[in-house]
Design an enzyme around this catalytic site. Sequence first.
Site, PDB file in Angstrom:
ATOM      1  N   GLU A  90       0.791  -1.223   0.000  1.00  0.00           N
ATOM      2  CA  GLU A  90       0.000   0.000   0.000  1.00  0.00           C
ATOM      3  C   GLU A  90       0.828   1.280   0.000  1.00  0.00           C
ATOM      4  O   GLU A  90       0.421   2.289  -0.567  1.00  0.00           O
ATOM      5  CB  GLU A  90      -0.941   0.007   1.220  1.00  0.00           C
ATOM      6  CG  GLU A  90      -2.062  -1.011   1.172  1.00  0.00           C
ATOM      7  CD  GLU A  90      -3.068  -0.723   0.079  1.00  0.00           C
ATOM      8  OE1 GLU A  90      -3.388   0.465  -0.160  1.00  0.00           O
ATOM      9  OE2 GLU A  90      -3.536  -1.690  -0.563  1.00  0.00           O
ATOM     10  N   SER A 458     -54.767 -25.716  36.573  1.00  0.00           N
ATOM     11  CA  SER A 458     -54.621 -26.049  37.994  1.00  0.00           C
ATOM     12  C   SER A 458     -53.285 -25.646  38.581  1.00  0.00           C
ATOM     13  O   SER A 458     -53.123 -25.633  39.809  1.00  0.00           O
ATOM     14  CB  SER A 458     -54.836 -27.553  38.197  1.00  0.00           C
ATOM     15  OG  SER A 458     -56.174 -27.905  37.901  1.00  0.00           O
TER      16      SER A 458
END
Length: 817
Positions: A90, A458
């Site tokens: 780069e 229940s």
Amino acid sequence: MAVFFRLLRKLFLIGLVFAVIGLAVAIGTYFYLVPKLPDVQELRDIKLQVPLSVYTKDLKLIAQFGETRRYPIDIKDVPLQVKQAFIASEDARFYEHEGLDYKGISRAIWLTLTTSDKRVPGGSTITQQVARNFYLNADYDYGRKLKEMLLALKMERELSKDEILGLYLNKIFFGHRAYGIAAASEFYYGKKLGELTLAEAATLASLPKFPSSGNPIVNPKRAMERRGYVLRQMLEEGYITKAQLDAANAEPNTAKRHEPKVEMNAPYLAEMVRREMLDRYGDEALVSGFKVYTTVTSIDQINAEKAVRAGLLEYDRRHGWRGAESHADLPADAGAALYVEKARSVPIISDFPAAIVTGFVGDDATLTLFNGDEYRLTAAASKWTNKSPASLLKRGDIVRLLQDEKTKGYSLAQLPSAQAALVSLQPEDGALRAIVGGFSFNQNSFNRAIQATRQPGSSFKPFVYAAAFERGYTPASIVNDAPVEFKYGNGKVWRPQNDGGRFAGPIRVREALVQSRNLVSVRLLSAIGTDFARTYITQFGFTKDQLPPNLSMSLGTASLTPMSIARGYTVFANGGFLVTPYFIEKIIDRDGNAIALTRPLSACRACTQRTSIDQRTATIVDGFDFSAGGPKKEVAVQAAKVEDPNFVGPQEVSLAPRAIDERTAYLVSSMMRDVVKRGTATAAKVLNREDIGGKTGSTNDHRDAWFSGFGGNLVTTVWVGKDNFKPLGYGEYGGRAALPIWISYMGATLKDIPQNDLTPPAGVVTASISASGNLLPDGTPGALTEYFKQEDYDRLISSGYNWEVPGGEKTDFEDIF
């Protein structure tokens, strides 16, 4: 000749004028733009986007959320060879220039003047790329380029080279949502930076130019060409030798997808955390690098997932084969590619691979799995259907398979028609220990554990019984289990029924809960009054508007979530205190600092902070006195978790408020232990623990099946039902559909947990009674042992064992024997 010199002088003057003008424009532009340039010092404290990570209590990764993969790394931890690969490819003169590479700029200018290309290579240093990536857009114009160059010069003056390189390596995009070199290394190679080979480092260094179209997964050929270029540049710069270059070039492309390694499958919990974090921090929650540690341990969650899946599969097999999940018409000449495509047409469900039937060999079926594998399904694989694969399937059917953990072979399977939810809480402080919101999150992300409101049937009765004990009833009280009808002012008549239509006649309250007698629950609620009961039951964490203002509440007709039921049961298990469920233990920021630690409200019965008044209910709610020693001024408060960002070490325990009398909690708990010993949950005796108890629950037409219970250091609720509210099928009670899941989970999770002390609390006495509930002298042969609150026992003694229950709503009812 003189004319020529005059012309030359004019040209020189004109050039000088233009040069001066150009210099003036440049200086003016410089002084105009420089004050507007951003402060590059802030780059030292820049917060890069990092995903949200969610972990179990024992540090297993559950999930990551966020659009980007990024793991910022300090430049000093980046290996030299990795840095050299990027510099060579780069910006070879990175450590020499002051932000601008004038040779590169000259080359770019020349190409601009001599070619028709709008964009030309060269010119941008690493510093310029950092400037562009952090402050500018990607538009290609001269104004942006000038700002980029000025910013680069400013950055070089104020930041070190290593700081700039670190910013670059952490910011750049590498394709596949990977940002930064560390994330790229993890994604493409599944390695830390220090583990990369030279070839792999060179491949990564080649990606910033073409991260999406030139990465080694999407375009391996182009990536290898770019790798070769980077390696040649490294050789030219003297970073590697020719032998190293040759060896790296010979290395094959090994890049492939490496998603974050999820160590624990808990998608419903992960989604709960994601939503909670968004509520707290907004969109920043997904990009700020938070690490969230939950209260759930991996082994508990594994036990829960296994139990739910096994229970649903067992339920489903009881109801037989329903047919293929889907069907695809296959041409006679269909090949492997088409088979795989069709097999992938159904949702991916973990551990339940899809396969397509491609043919038959006798009674066996030949299959192609979604991953391309071929398999022969024998009669043994469909034994549970009592039919062979050839009689069940046809070519083109898409089915599910289930792998046997021991043989590694497959059996025929199907996705269950029912769903289930499991919630397990720590009753001491409400910490979530395990949660399952359904059979498969991929199939349906709806979290039934916290989002589905269903009738508990229940399993709601213990709350009604607790309210009755507050009104003077005892486990030995006799209530008539007989037909009854209730007439209301609008002319309507309600005739509640027991399951099966049978009645036991006069029965002790303890036995009524053990046998789940509906008529007893209805009569108890009628006697104590629905208004009183609704108010009292809010102390278990429910809101009053959740509870029906009529007698049907006694049969569990409220619409409640499994989480809320589990929370209510923690009150029975912890001695009467209301804790608040929580699932986030701590939140750590990207720098490792704790920004939130949950300090929950705890029952802590042994804490010295508990006063004598805490040992009994000491509140007045909606005008009803729930105190043991007379009216009090205190008002009931809801427990709430406390997020204390300043918490840095042990602090005084935050006490949970008392919800009900500890003695009431003990009485109801003892009755629920009997439900396991000799009631509707006897299957749980297989756990061989004296401290477990709970209550089954079923609703009309078997639409919902429940079991909620406690034992050891856990309270767990299991629900089974169908999302469309259709019946589960005849006989699918809570004890058959939900209880096996509960047993499987609790058995595995409580394996090494000591049993709880079952000693009654102070103020509870034991006495001998007859089967009809009358007190008997101690030592009477055949006598039963029962628990009483001290004042209830004293009242029995003083009244000759008969007393009237004060209060209660007047409802016109009539026994119809």
